[in-house]
Design an enzyme around this catalytic site. Structure first.
Site: not given
Ligand code: NAP
Ligand code: G4F
Length: 368
Positions: A11, A85, A87, A100, A132, A134, A156, A160, A186
């Site tokens: 990821g 990480l 998810a 799931y 997160t 969230e 989700y 979490k 991020h």
């Molecule tokens: P991401 O790009 O969606 O990556 C998720 C990773 O988890 C991918 O490697 C995915 O594999 C793997 N995965 C999903 N389901 C799995 C399963 N059942 N078994 C094994 N691996 C699995 O997410 P990210 O943005 O890097 O975020 C990393 C973590 O931080 C996640 O837990 C997310 O919920 C959390 N988080 C993210 C943010 C953010 O803003 N990015 C903020 C707060 C928390 P595949 O590549 O095969 O899909």
């Molecule tokens: O980019 P998003 O899908 O991220 P969201 O829902 O904030 O979640 C991400 O950040 C979380 C940390 O706070 C992580 F835990 C989570 O794994 C993920 O990485 O949406 C951001 C905002 C939402 O309010 C959504 O309703 O953008 C709004 N939005 C508006 N139009 C949209 C869209 N989001 C998406 N994905 N696609 C749209 O067209």
């Protein structure tokens, strides 16, 4: 050499964290899922052939829903640090796959913690849990800190929430060095294509190059505290280098609406847009174009829709992207991470947007 195990290494965060840990001299093991198509694009540049002696980057097939497999990997790797990480990380998709999501994101975390305990690794292995912002959902306080009560608003976030508390419980019950990083959103050029920032930067690149006509967005009034993933993986590492296991908010302390993010990203290619209308009838129109900036960015070749002109409609609202329950506002209070971890983000939002837009314009120019 320290040994780290990263679940979710394929990821966005897994890829940046693997790079960071390798640069610090770690041996890095990662868990990747079996898939019918190759899913290792983000880490292919780190790959080392099995024939290489003393490899420092090693992948294992695994899945968070399979306890036996998770336990076997941890037994084999004997990690000093685990970064959990993996998810199902898409909030909107979690409404469609709630069971799931609970299994992978909630119980998956328990599987990691329990494996460490059962294998007798509680003294050796430190655990980082990817919590997160969230969790704050329907926010009870502005800004949100480590002390703000949680109010999750999606399957989700509820999954979490379990992961957060089971991590705290294992720390208190078994004296495990297990920490939650409560990370606010991020982003980066490696961000998944369906998260809002990447959808916007990819969409703008395609519209600007004449490969598409407009973006279709959901709730553009939502506000997020956006940082750069590179800064945030550094915070993950810092959290596990402390003397005490604690939970930390990682955020910039600033919030921006999706609408403003879109306007800033268009401005990056020299295009000023204007929003007209309300609710689902809202649209965005091209108001002015800085010609030299636009053409310098885009070049002179265009797809079937040609170049952008004044008055072009470049955005509509599509209800399909609305969520049954929305998180309207997130803004973190990073005081604890700044003082205790000495963590300071290097990127600001403008720099993040510039990097993402540049990367996506380059990507789509190569497809013209
Ligand atoms: P991401 O790009 O969606 O990556 C998720 C990773 O988890 C991918 O490697 C995915 O594999 C793997 N995965 C999903 N389901 C799995 C399963 N059942 N078994 C094994 N691996 C699995 O997410 P990210 O943005 O890097 O975020 C990393 C973590 O931080 C996640 O837990 C997310 O919920 C959390 N988080 C993210 C943010 C953010 O803003 N990015 C903020 C707060 C928390 P595949 O590549 O095969 O899909
Ligand atoms: O980019 P998003 O899908 O991220 P969201 O829902 O904030 O979640 C991400 O950040 C979380 C940390 O706070 C992580 F835990 C989570 O794994 C993920 O990485 O949406 C951001 C905002 C939402 O309010 C959504 O309703 O953008 C709004 N939005 C508006 N139009 C949209 C869209 N989001 C998406 N994905 N696609 C749209 O067209």
């Amino acid at each position: 050499m320290k040994v780290a195990l990263i679940t979710g290494i394929t990821g966005q965060d897994g890829a940046y964290l693997a790079e960071l840990l390798l640069s610090k001299g770690y041996v890095v093991h990662g868990v990747k899922r079996r898939s019918s198509l190759i899913n290792t694009d983000r880490v292919d540049h780190l790959y080392e052939d099995v024939s290489v002696e003393n490899r420092r980057f090693i992948m294992h097939y695994g899945d968070m829903t399979d306890s036996l497999n998770i336990t076997a990997i941890i037994q084999k790797v004997q990690p000093d640090e685990i970064y959990n990480l993996a998810a199902m990380s898409h909030v909107k998709v979690s409404f469609e796959e709630p069971e799931y999501t609970a299994n992978a994101d909630g119980i998956g975390t328990l599987r990691v913690l329990e494996a460490v305990r059962l294998l007798g690794l509680t003294e050796k292995t430190k655990i980082y849990q990817a919590s997160t912002s969230e969790l704050y959902g329907l926010v009870q306080e502005v800004p949100q800190s480590e002390k703000t009560p949680f109010y999750p608003r999606s399957p989700y976030a509820v999954a979490k929430l379990y992961a957060y508390w089971i991590t705290v419980n294992y720390r208190e019950a078994y004296n495990l060095f297990a920490c939650n990083g409560i990370l606010f959103n991020h982003e980066s050029p490696l961000r998944g294509e369906t998260f809002v920032t990447r959808k916007i930067t990819r969409g703008i690149a395609q519209v600007a190059l004449g490969m598409d006509k407009q973006l279709f967005m959901g709730n553009i009034d939502a506000k997020r505290d956006w940082g750069h993933a590179k800064d945030y993986v550094e915070a993950m590492w810092l959290i596990l280098q402390q003397n005490n296991a604690e939970d930390y908010v990682i955020a910039t302390g600033e919030t921006t609406s999706v609408r403003d993010f879109i306007a800033m990203a268009f401005l990056e290619i020299g295009v000023t847009i204007k929003f007209n209308g309300t609710d689902i009838n809202e649209v965005a129109i091209v108001e002015s174009i800085d010609e030299s900036k636009y053409l310098e960015y885009i070049g002179s070749e265009f797809g079937e829709h040609g170049r952008l002109e004044l008055g072009d409609q470049v955005l509509s609202i599509d209800e399909r992207y609305f969520r049954p329950t929305e998180v309207e506002l997130l803004i973190g209070d990073p005081t604890k991470s700044k003082t205790k971890l000495n963590w300071q983000p290097k990127y600001d939002l403008k720099g993040l947007i510039e990097e993402m837009v540049k990367s996506d314009v380059q990507l789509f120019r190569s497809k013209l």
